[in-house]
Motif scaffolding. Structure first.
Motif, PDB file in Angstrom:
ATOM      1  N   UNK A  26      84.176  31.871  47.485  1.00  0.00           N
ATOM      2  CA  UNK A  26      85.533  31.574  47.935  1.00  0.00           C
ATOM      3  C   UNK A  26      86.473  31.565  46.740  1.00  0.00           C
ATOM      4  N   UNK A  27      87.445  32.471  46.731  1.00  0.00           N
ATOM      5  CA  UNK A  27      88.407  32.591  45.640  1.00  0.00           C
ATOM      6  C   UNK A  27      87.708  32.657  44.286  1.00  0.00           C
ATOM      7  N   UNK A  28      86.784  33.596  44.110  1.00  0.00           N
ATOM      8  CA  UNK A  28      86.001  33.631  42.870  1.00  0.00           C
ATOM      9  C   UNK A  28      86.841  33.890  41.627  1.00  0.00           C
ATOM     10  N   UNK A  29      86.721  32.991  40.671  1.00  0.00           N
ATOM     11  CA  UNK A  29      87.429  33.094  39.398  1.00  0.00           C
ATOM     12  C   UNK A  29      86.494  33.742  38.390  1.00  0.00           C
ATOM     13  N   UNK A  30      86.420  35.067  38.473  1.00  0.00           N
ATOM     14  CA  UNK A  30      85.539  35.813  37.590  1.00  0.00           C
ATOM     15  C   UNK A  30      86.107  37.208  37.396  1.00  0.00           C
TER      16      UNK A  30
ATOM     17  N   UNK B 144      97.232  32.766  37.510  1.00  0.00           N
ATOM     18  CA  UNK B 144      97.326  32.085  36.222  1.00  0.00           C
ATOM     19  C   UNK B 144      96.049  32.271  35.418  1.00  0.00           C
ATOM     20  N   UNK B 145      94.901  32.173  36.085  1.00  0.00           N
ATOM     21  CA  UNK B 145      93.628  32.374  35.407  1.00  0.00           C
ATOM     22  C   UNK B 145      93.545  33.768  34.807  1.00  0.00           C
ATOM     23  N   UNK B 146      94.040  34.764  35.534  1.00  0.00           N
ATOM     24  CA  UNK B 146      94.042  36.122  35.015  1.00  0.00           C
ATOM     25  C   UNK B 146      94.897  36.268  33.769  1.00  0.00           C
TER      26      UNK B 146
END
Length: 341
Positions: A244-248, A280-282
């Motif tokens: 779910x909404x993977x931050x990778x 933002x993480x990107x």
């Protein structure tokens, strides 16, 4: 990352934003979700969750205990020298006709933590013979919020089986991204031990995993290690794997799923191009698009199932739809019901 409002800082006195969203979305889902392909299908009417009968979540955590884990906050942001197993005893929302929960604004509460005098090898004895749902949290989470999110998820999808939360050391601060990322990866060996114990038990059911945000990196790395250890024989013991909404990073994700063989076929990615937390993480990652914020076609080319939830998020952040949106939870439930050995 889950961004919480000031009303959510103390669960004993606060009304849950997610519970409010759940009530509103349940009432208005026919209007709000009608135009979203892949999410609007009507699923089966589900029975009550196992948590409704036994409000207990199993815990495996690499966090360092606070005061021996006997009182709130139980486990802090520091990294422990060894993993701890415990039972989290919860208080379910009051579902009576005149309660807050009856109008969608009740909430789960964490009552106490009971240590389990066992190690990872004994986990199967704690989970029993049925299926197991493991929740792996993301960035900016306390121990308590991780446990409560596991309860919200399990009860929201009406899961029938034991629920376990794997909680890794997060400082729960907006500016602690690097510490959290390193802590997640530091915990991969212990999570692999948890998975190994469950899949190697002859009497255990399937293991389903829902990993959110930064928890995706940890989960993928542990699955890679698990597949390297057991090979294709592990395929029948792993059920649904929902990211779910993977931050990778897209490239890191692509490389990892090529190393887990048929387990890649178990994966469902819930993505949203308007996920502002991942935007933002990107930026922090040098402008590299995160998987959870990528276009559906780009993710699907990697060979995994993708659900585009972009039309579901009407909030500012749109990063925790797997907890706040009833239709996204139906996707998770159907992923679990549809997996085969």
């Amino acid at each position: 990352m889950i961004v919480r409002s000031p009303l959510q800082r103390d669960s004993r006195h606060a009304v849950s934003r997610r519970a409010v969203l759940g009530g509103l979305l349940s009432a208005g889902s026919a209007v709000a979700l009608g135009g979203c392909a892949g999410l609007g299908a009507t699923g089966a009417r589900y029975d009550a969750s196992s948590l409704s009968a036994d409000p207990t979540v199993l815990v495996a955590t690499t966090r360092k205990p606070v005061s021996g884990g006997r009182a709130k906050p139980w486990f802090g942001p520091e990294r422990a020298s060894s993993m701890t197993l415990a039972r989290a005893k919860l208080v379910a929302p009051d579902e009576s006709r005149l309660s807050l929960a009856s109008v969608g604004i009740g909430d789960w509460r964490l009552d106490r933590i009971e240590p389990v005098p066992a190690d990872a090898g004994d986990l199967a004895a704690q989970t029993g013979e049925g299926d197991v749902l493991i929740y792996v949290h993301g960035f900016k989470q306390t121990f308590e919020t991780a446990v409560l999110d596991a309860a919200h998820l399990s009860d929201g999808i009406r899961f029938r089986g034991r629920t376990l939360v794997f909680s890794w050391p997060s400082k729960a601060g907006l500016f602690d991204y690097a510490y959290d990322r390193d802590s997640a990866m530091w915990s991969r060996d212990d999570f692999e031990r948890v998975l190994s114990a469950l899949v190697s038990a002859p009497s255990a059911g399937r293991v389903h995993i829902v990993a959110h945000s930064m928890g995706t990196m940890l989960t993928l790395e542990s699955l890679r290690q698990l597949y390297a250890k057991y090979g294709d024989t592990v395929t029948g013991k792993i059920g649904a794997v929902v990211f779910a909404a993977p931050d990778i990073d897209m490239d890191v994700f692509s490389s990892a799923i090529q190393r887990i063989g048929p387990l890649a076929g178990k994966i469902t990615v819930i993505a949203s191009t308007n996920d502002r937390a991942l935007a933002l993480s990107g930026q922090l990652a040098g402008g590299m698009t995160r998987v959870g914020a990528a276009e559906k076609a780009a993710i699907a080319r990697l060979g995994v199932r993708v659900v585009d939830a972009s039309a579901e998020g009407w909030g500012i952040i749109n990063h925790d739809l797997f907890l706040s949106n009833a239709e996204v939870q139906k996707v998770i439930r159907r992923s679990i019901d549809g997996t085969t050995a």
